[in-house]
Design an enzyme around this catalytic site. Structure first.
Site, PDB file in Angstrom:
ATOM      1  N   ASP A 383       0.816  -1.228   0.000  1.00 12.86           N
ATOM      2  CA  ASP A 383       0.000   0.000   0.000  1.00 12.86           C
ATOM      3  C   ASP A 383       0.846   1.273   0.000  1.00 12.86           C
ATOM      4  O   ASP A 383       0.568   2.217   0.747  1.00 12.86           O
ATOM      5  CB  ASP A 383      -0.959   0.021   1.202  1.00 12.86           C
ATOM      6  CG  ASP A 383      -2.034  -1.046   1.112  1.00 12.86           C
ATOM      7  OD1 ASP A 383      -2.042  -1.792   0.123  1.00 12.86           O
ATOM      8  OD2 ASP A 383      -2.860  -1.132   2.035  1.00 12.86           O
ATOM      9  N   ASP A 404      -0.349  -4.529  -3.752  1.00 11.48           N
ATOM     10  CA  ASP A 404      -1.313  -3.434  -3.924  1.00 11.48           C
ATOM     11  C   ASP A 404      -0.635  -2.084  -3.717  1.00 11.48           C
ATOM     12  O   ASP A 404      -1.216  -1.181  -3.096  1.00 11.48           O
ATOM     13  CB  ASP A 404      -2.473  -3.566  -2.926  1.00 11.48           C
ATOM     14  CG  ASP A 404      -3.223  -4.873  -3.050  1.00 11.48           C
ATOM     15  OD1 ASP A 404      -3.134  -5.517  -4.106  1.00 11.48           O
ATOM     16  OD2 ASP A 404      -3.893  -5.266  -2.070  1.00 11.48           O
TER      17      ASP A 404
END
Length: 669
Positions: A383, A404
């Site tokens: 992230d 991600d």
């Protein structure tokens, strides 16, 4: 077909009435996103005929919505039996404003009773996000007083962006309760249920309006006009001079200089931010000299038109290590959080050094509308870059991470950027993107143009056991388009990874266009229903000029910018050549029709520090609905690694039809 003057005048007046009424309704609806539960009470009967007329008016307004009963119940209970859409909105707006205050007090009370620190943080996060929704409501409502017919197109585009952001605020509020103790999360979910439904309804009505106006093809609706020099009106003369300069601060003195060695006014960025003027309408420049700044920075909502200029992404670095494993919500782990609109960053590095073992750990969170990042570096693991909401443009940047590492619900375009995969924990997969579009009408998604996917040496040594993918669907309507990008061999032949089971596989929107490299072959890609094959006309709608209205606010900022398709795309644009020098490790690309497909080298080297001004021509086009062909679904690729999952969204929402609802528009004729 031609019309007489009277008919045409009447038609235009009707469009104006439709738009103002609908926009006001949406403003009211979005106000409810702060978590208000409207009071339930029985009203006195005003007469059967009057009630029936009022109910019909409400039903007409609510016709295009997904949660029609919620829409109708809310307006009928608070509408005082009026048949006037304007009065319906005013009444509901006043009730909602009062309830916002009450809801804020209630959330504060709940927070004070909580002992679990993560729960308290989640409640405080919700309060912050509600405040953002309320501010956006107030600003939009005020701007409606400036409404002009020729600005209709701009108003509809901005409202869709704003409503999409409101949905992101709601989702982020609820996501904060992951891993908390007690029932506070369920309590907030119930409190927000009606608000969430009303927000989606508001987006449905605005989307219906956009489709209707698009069908009419009324001349003169391209509203946002640049000044003769090619700058948006909000950029003042001093800001233009600064942003045009070859070296961003060589001939214009910054407002503030931050330097750890004492050669500036302040030694820390946070000290400097205390002296940034609030709600400024002109650029304010902060030069951050070389150094490692270990501090957490928030550009709050009052700091608009703020510019950060560093000495290079490997010289000026802002560093932090907050992370989810240590009890912090993902939203609050950001080293740098940017909320104020029209933010620009150049030549700066941002990092979160928590490491892969600490799970979610954000380097930068961006909520700033019309924000620009040039020659910046974002380093982290899981992230890394949280492109939360609104419109964003990244040029010549490097984003590194494991899982991600580029996620959020923004409408974001990345040109000539490097996506750098790092070594994860043993046997973890590495999906690069995770877009979070919750509603198919949201005007959000990731677009990559002329980018490079590469791997750090440590990752390349484990690429056989830690497989990389282009992305996976964080939310049901996740949207990602990758074009003219170099895809290496370590990206799996399937291309995309599922989130959990078949979640989102039929409703996502993923497309690959004119990519190069050993991993770009499409023969073995997944064939989910959500994988799209775009026509040449459809592809144009995902270029910066149309997708994020980039021609209105990017040119003149000293940032290389390609307005349309890159060379190698079908029907490549020829209007705006990019005259910038290529960054080290990249091939130069231009908007020249007929050139070969670009294949930038996989080097993640930073781009030159000098700012380069560009020539610009062209006007923005409104976003319009896109019809795409879809393929049949097959078995999913290998299972996703274990990670905190998102709850499945509510029942599927049908994509708005391009045909206008007769009942919705008939009430205004």
């Amino acid at each position: 077909m031609s019309y007489g003057y009277d008919d045409e005048s009447k038609r235009k007046r009707r469009y104006i009435v439709i738009t103002i009424s609908s926009v006001l309704l949406i403003s009211m609806v979005v106000a409810v996103t702060v978590g208000v539960s409207l009071n339930k009470h029985d009203g006195d009967s005003k007469g059967k005929a009057e009630v029936n007329a009022s109910v019909k008016a409400v039903k007409d307004v609510c016709a295009p919505t997904d949660y029609r009963k919620t829409c109708e119940d809310t307006l009928i209970k608070n509408g005082k039996n009026t048949t006037d859409p304007m009065e319906l909105v005013k009444t509901a707006f006043n009730v909602t404003m009062k309830q916002i205050t009450d809801a804020a007090k209630k959330s504060q009370t709940i927070m004070e009773l909580q002992k679990d620190s993560r729960t308290r943080m989640a409640l405080d996060q919700c309060k912050e996000l509600m405040d953002y929704a309320l501010d956006e409501l107030s600003n939009s409502f005020e701007e409606l007083g400036k409404f002009e017919f020729h600005l209709l197109d701009e108003a509809l585009i901005n409202l869709r962006i704003w409503l999409s952001a409101a949905i992101s605020h709601e989702e982020t509020c609820l996501e904060g309760f992951q891993g908390t103790q007690g029932n506070a999360g369920e309590t907030m979910k119930k409190a927000l249920k009606t608000a969430i439904e009303l927000t989606h309804n508001g987006l449905a009505i605005i989307s219906e309006m956009s489709n209707f106006v698009g069908q009419m093809q009324i001349p003169g609706l391209n509203s946002r006009r640049l000044l003769a020099e090619g700058f948006p009106s909000w950029v003042d003369q001093r800001g233009r001079k600064l942003l045009q300069a070859a070296a961003a601060y060589s001939d214009v003195k910054p407002d503030i200089v931050v330097a750890q060695d004492g050669s500036g006014q302040y030694k820390t960025i946070n000290e400097a931010l205390q002296f940034v003027p609030k709600k400024r309408n002109t650029t304010f420049v902060v030069h951050i000299k070389a150094g490692l700044y270990k501090e957490y920075v928030q550009v709050n909502k009052t700091m608009s038109h703020l510019v950060f200029i560093g000495d290079g992404p490997d010289k000026t670095i802002i560093s932090g290590n907050k992370n989810y494993k240590d009890g912090i919500t993902t939203y609050r782990t950001a080293t740098v959080a940017i909320v104020g609109n029209y933010f620009i960053a150049k030549n700066i590095g941002f990092e979160n050094t928590a490491g892969a073992i600490k799970h979610q750990a954000v380097a930068v969170r961006v909520q700033s509308d019309e924000s620009i990042f040039f020659n910046c570096r974002f380093d982290g693991y899981q992230d890394t870059l949280y492109t939360h909401s609104h419109r964003q443009f990244f040029r010549d940047c490097t984003i590194s991470g494991t899982i991600d590492f580029l996620f959020g619900d923004a409408a974001a375009v990345f040109q000539n950027c490097t996506l750098l995969v790092r070594k994860p924990l043993p046997n973890q997969a590495c999906p690069i993107t995770a877009h979070g579009r919750k509603d198919p009408r949201e005007s959000t998604g990731f677009v990559f143009q002329g980018c490079t996917i590469a791997g750090e040496p440590d990752y390349l040594a484990v690429k056989e056991t830690s497989k990389a993918y282009l992305g996976r669907p964080w939310k049901e309507y996740s949207r990602t388009i990758i074009m003219n990008t170099f895809i290496p061999d370590f990206v799996q032949p399937q291309g995309w990874q599922p989130w959990l089971g078949d979640f989102g596989l039929k409703t996502l929107f993923y497309s690959e266009v004119q990519n190069t490299g050993p991993g770009s072959a499409l023969a073995n890609r997944v064939t989910w229903a959500g994988i799209k094959t775009l026509s040449e006309e459809d592809i144009l709608k995902f270029t910066p000029a149309q997708y994020i209205q980039g021609d209105d606010w990017i040119p003149g900022k000293g940032v290389p910018y390609t307005t349309g398709l890159l060379a190698g795309n079908p029907a490549a644009a020829t209007t705006t050549p990019s005259v910038s020098a290529a960054a080290p490790g990249f091939s130069t690309f231009t908007d020249t029709s007929g050139a070969d497909s670009i294949a930038p080298t996989a080097s993640p080297a930073a781009s030159p520090e000098s700012s380069i001004s560009m020539a610009y021509t062209g006007t923005a086009s409104p976003e319009s609905s896109i019809k795409v062909s879809s393929s049949t679904e097959t078995a999913s690729p290998e299972s996703s690694f274990t990670e905190a999952s998102t709850a499945s969204p509510e029942s599927s929402i049908m994509v708005a039809s391009t045909e206008s609802s007769g009942s919705f528009f008939s009430m205004f004729t």
